[in-house]
Motif scaffolding. Sequence first.
Motif, PDB file in Angstrom:
ATOM      1  N   GLY A   1      39.617 -29.587  -1.625  1.00 58.42           N
ATOM      2  CA  GLY A   1      39.985 -29.656  -0.346  1.00 58.42           C
ATOM      3  C   GLY A   1      41.106 -28.816   0.079  1.00 58.42           C
ATOM      4  O   GLY A   1      41.510 -27.602  -0.888  1.00 58.42           O
ATOM      5  N   ALA A   2      41.404 -28.101   1.401  1.00 56.47           N
ATOM      6  CA  ALA A   2      42.242 -27.677   1.510  1.00 56.47           C
ATOM      7  C   ALA A   2      43.893 -27.283   1.328  1.00 56.47           C
ATOM      8  O   ALA A   2      44.362 -26.766   0.962  1.00 56.47           O
ATOM      9  CB  ALA A   2      42.235 -26.853   3.320  1.00 56.47           C
ATOM     10  N   GLU A   3      44.104 -28.244   1.274  1.00 62.09           N
ATOM     11  CA  GLU A   3      45.040 -28.888   0.877  1.00 62.09           C
ATOM     12  C   GLU A   3      46.088 -28.799  -0.432  1.00 62.09           C
ATOM     13  O   GLU A   3      46.833 -28.340  -0.776  1.00 62.09           O
ATOM     14  CB  GLU A   3      45.876 -30.216   1.083  1.00 62.09           C
ATOM     15  N   LEU A   4      44.931 -28.916  -1.740  1.00 66.86           N
ATOM     16  CA  LEU A   4      44.626 -28.413  -2.830  1.00 66.86           C
ATOM     17  C   LEU A   4      44.960 -27.209  -2.967  1.00 66.86           C
ATOM     18  O   LEU A   4      45.594 -26.023  -3.958  1.00 66.86           O
ATOM     19  CB  LEU A   4      43.998 -29.336  -3.674  1.00 66.86           C
TER      20      LEU A   4
ATOM     21  N   ASN B   1      46.968 -21.677  -4.098  1.00 65.69           N
ATOM     22  CA  ASN B   1      47.205 -20.080  -4.046  1.00 65.69           C
ATOM     23  C   ASN B   1      48.646 -19.306  -3.939  1.00 65.69           C
ATOM     24  O   ASN B   1      48.586 -18.308  -4.272  1.00 65.69           O
ATOM     25  CB  ASN B   1      46.483 -19.799  -2.448  1.00 65.69           C
ATOM     26  N   LYS B   2      49.356 -20.559  -4.430  1.00 61.95           N
ATOM     27  CA  LYS B   2      51.251 -20.124  -4.686  1.00 61.95           C
ATOM     28  C   LYS B   2      50.804 -19.216  -5.930  1.00 61.95           C
ATOM     29  O   LYS B   2      49.796 -19.698  -6.530  1.00 61.95           O
ATOM     30  CB  LYS B   2      52.094 -20.674  -4.653  1.00 61.95           C
TER      31      LYS B   2
ATOM     32  N   ALA C   1      48.603 -13.520 -16.025  1.00 67.47           N
ATOM     33  CA  ALA C   1      49.696 -12.596 -16.018  1.00 67.47           C
ATOM     34  C   ALA C   1      50.088 -12.570 -15.061  1.00 67.47           C
ATOM     35  O   ALA C   1      51.640 -12.229 -15.374  1.00 67.47           O
ATOM     36  CB  ALA C   1      49.169 -11.431 -17.415  1.00 67.47           C
ATOM     37  N   GLY C   2      49.273 -12.693 -14.307  1.00 63.79           N
ATOM     38  CA  GLY C   2      49.771 -12.415 -12.745  1.00 63.79           C
ATOM     39  C   GLY C   2      50.864 -14.052 -12.486  1.00 63.79           C
ATOM     40  O   GLY C   2      51.161 -13.631 -11.195  1.00 63.79           O
ATOM     41  N   GLY C   3      50.502 -14.728 -12.575  1.00 61.07           N
ATOM     42  CA  GLY C   3      51.158 -16.201 -11.698  1.00 61.07           C
ATOM     43  C   GLY C   3      50.040 -17.159 -11.603  1.00 61.07           C
ATOM     44  O   GLY C   3      50.287 -17.732 -10.848  1.00 61.07           O
TER      45      GLY C   3
END
Length: 83
Positions: free
Chosen positions: A4-7, A12-13, A36-38
Amino acid sequence: MVLGAELLKVLNKLYEPSRLIETTFKRYDIAFKTDAGGRPILLFMGKRDENGKIRGEHFARRLKFGPNGEVVKDHWDNKGKIA
Protein backbone atom coordinates in the motif's frame (compact mmCIF):
# COMPACT_ATOMS: atom_id res chain seq x y z
CA MET A 1 -0.73 -9.13 -1.30
CA VAL A 2 -0.08 -5.64 -2.67
CA LEU A 3 2.09 -3.02 -0.98
CA GLY A 4 0.00 0.00 0.00
CA ALA A 5 0.84 3.68 -0.27
CA GLU A 6 1.61 4.02 3.47
CA LEU A 7 4.11 1.15 3.42
CA LEU A 8 5.69 2.48 0.22
CA LYS A 9 6.33 5.80 2.04
CA VAL A 10 8.36 3.86 4.62
CA LEU A 11 10.20 1.91 1.89
CA ASN A 12 11.02 5.01 -0.20
CA LYS A 13 13.11 6.55 2.59
CA LEU A 14 16.88 6.14 2.76
CA TYR A 15 18.35 4.09 5.62
CA GLU A 16 21.78 2.96 6.73
CA PRO A 17 23.53 1.22 3.81
CA SER A 18 23.85 -2.59 3.66
CA ARG A 19 21.81 -3.34 6.78
CA LEU A 20 18.84 -5.45 7.85
CA ILE A 21 16.20 -3.21 9.45
CA GLU A 22 13.54 -4.89 11.60
CA THR A 23 10.40 -3.04 12.71
CA THR A 24 6.61 -3.24 12.74
CA PHE A 25 4.08 -1.70 10.38
CA LYS A 26 0.46 -1.69 11.51
CA ARG A 27 -0.29 -5.35 12.40
CA TYR A 28 2.70 -6.79 10.52
CA ASP A 29 6.29 -7.47 11.48
CA ILE A 30 8.57 -6.32 8.68
CA ALA A 31 12.26 -6.66 7.94
CA PHE A 32 14.05 -5.20 4.95
CA LYS A 33 17.58 -5.24 3.61
CA THR A 34 19.15 -2.13 2.15
CA ASP A 35 21.60 -1.77 -0.71
CA ALA A 36 24.86 0.21 -0.71
CA GLY A 37 22.87 3.41 -1.26
CA GLY A 38 20.58 2.82 1.73
CA ARG A 39 17.49 1.98 -0.36
CA PRO A 40 15.38 -1.01 0.78
CA ILE A 41 15.66 -3.81 -1.82
CA LEU A 42 14.31 -6.92 -0.04
CA LEU A 43 11.20 -6.96 2.16
CA PHE A 44 9.91 -9.69 4.46
CA MET A 45 6.39 -9.02 5.78
CA GLY A 46 4.18 -11.10 8.06
CA LYS A 47 4.15 -12.32 11.66
CA ARG A 48 7.19 -13.32 13.70
CA ASP A 49 7.18 -16.92 14.96
CA GLU A 50 8.58 -18.19 18.27
CA ASN A 51 12.07 -18.45 16.71
CA GLY A 52 12.04 -14.82 15.59
CA LYS A 53 11.62 -15.57 11.87
CA ILE A 54 8.98 -13.78 9.85
CA ARG A 55 6.29 -15.97 8.28
CA GLY A 56 4.42 -14.31 5.43
CA GLU A 57 5.37 -12.69 2.11
CA HIS A 58 8.70 -11.88 0.45
CA PHE A 59 9.12 -8.93 -1.93
CA ALA A 60 12.09 -7.83 -4.07
CA ARG A 61 12.63 -4.35 -5.48
CA ARG A 62 13.73 -3.70 -9.05
CA LEU A 63 15.57 -0.43 -9.51
CA LYS A 64 16.83 0.79 -12.87
CA PHE A 65 18.96 3.90 -13.13
CA GLY A 66 19.44 6.28 -16.04
CA PRO A 67 22.77 7.60 -17.33
CA ASN A 68 22.77 10.50 -14.85
CA GLY A 69 22.02 8.27 -11.85
CA GLU A 70 18.31 9.11 -11.70
CA VAL A 71 15.80 6.33 -10.99
CA VAL A 72 14.09 5.31 -14.24
CA LYS A 73 12.20 2.27 -12.92
CA ASP A 74 11.18 1.42 -9.35
CA HIS A 75 8.99 -1.65 -8.85
CA TRP A 76 8.32 -4.18 -6.07
CA ASP A 77 7.75 -7.83 -7.09
CA ASN A 78 5.95 -10.31 -4.83
CA LYS A 79 8.20 -13.37 -4.68
CA GLY A 80 5.70 -15.50 -2.76
CA LYS A 81 5.32 -17.03 0.69
CA ILE A 82 8.12 -17.45 3.17
CA ALA A 83 7.89 -20.24 5.69
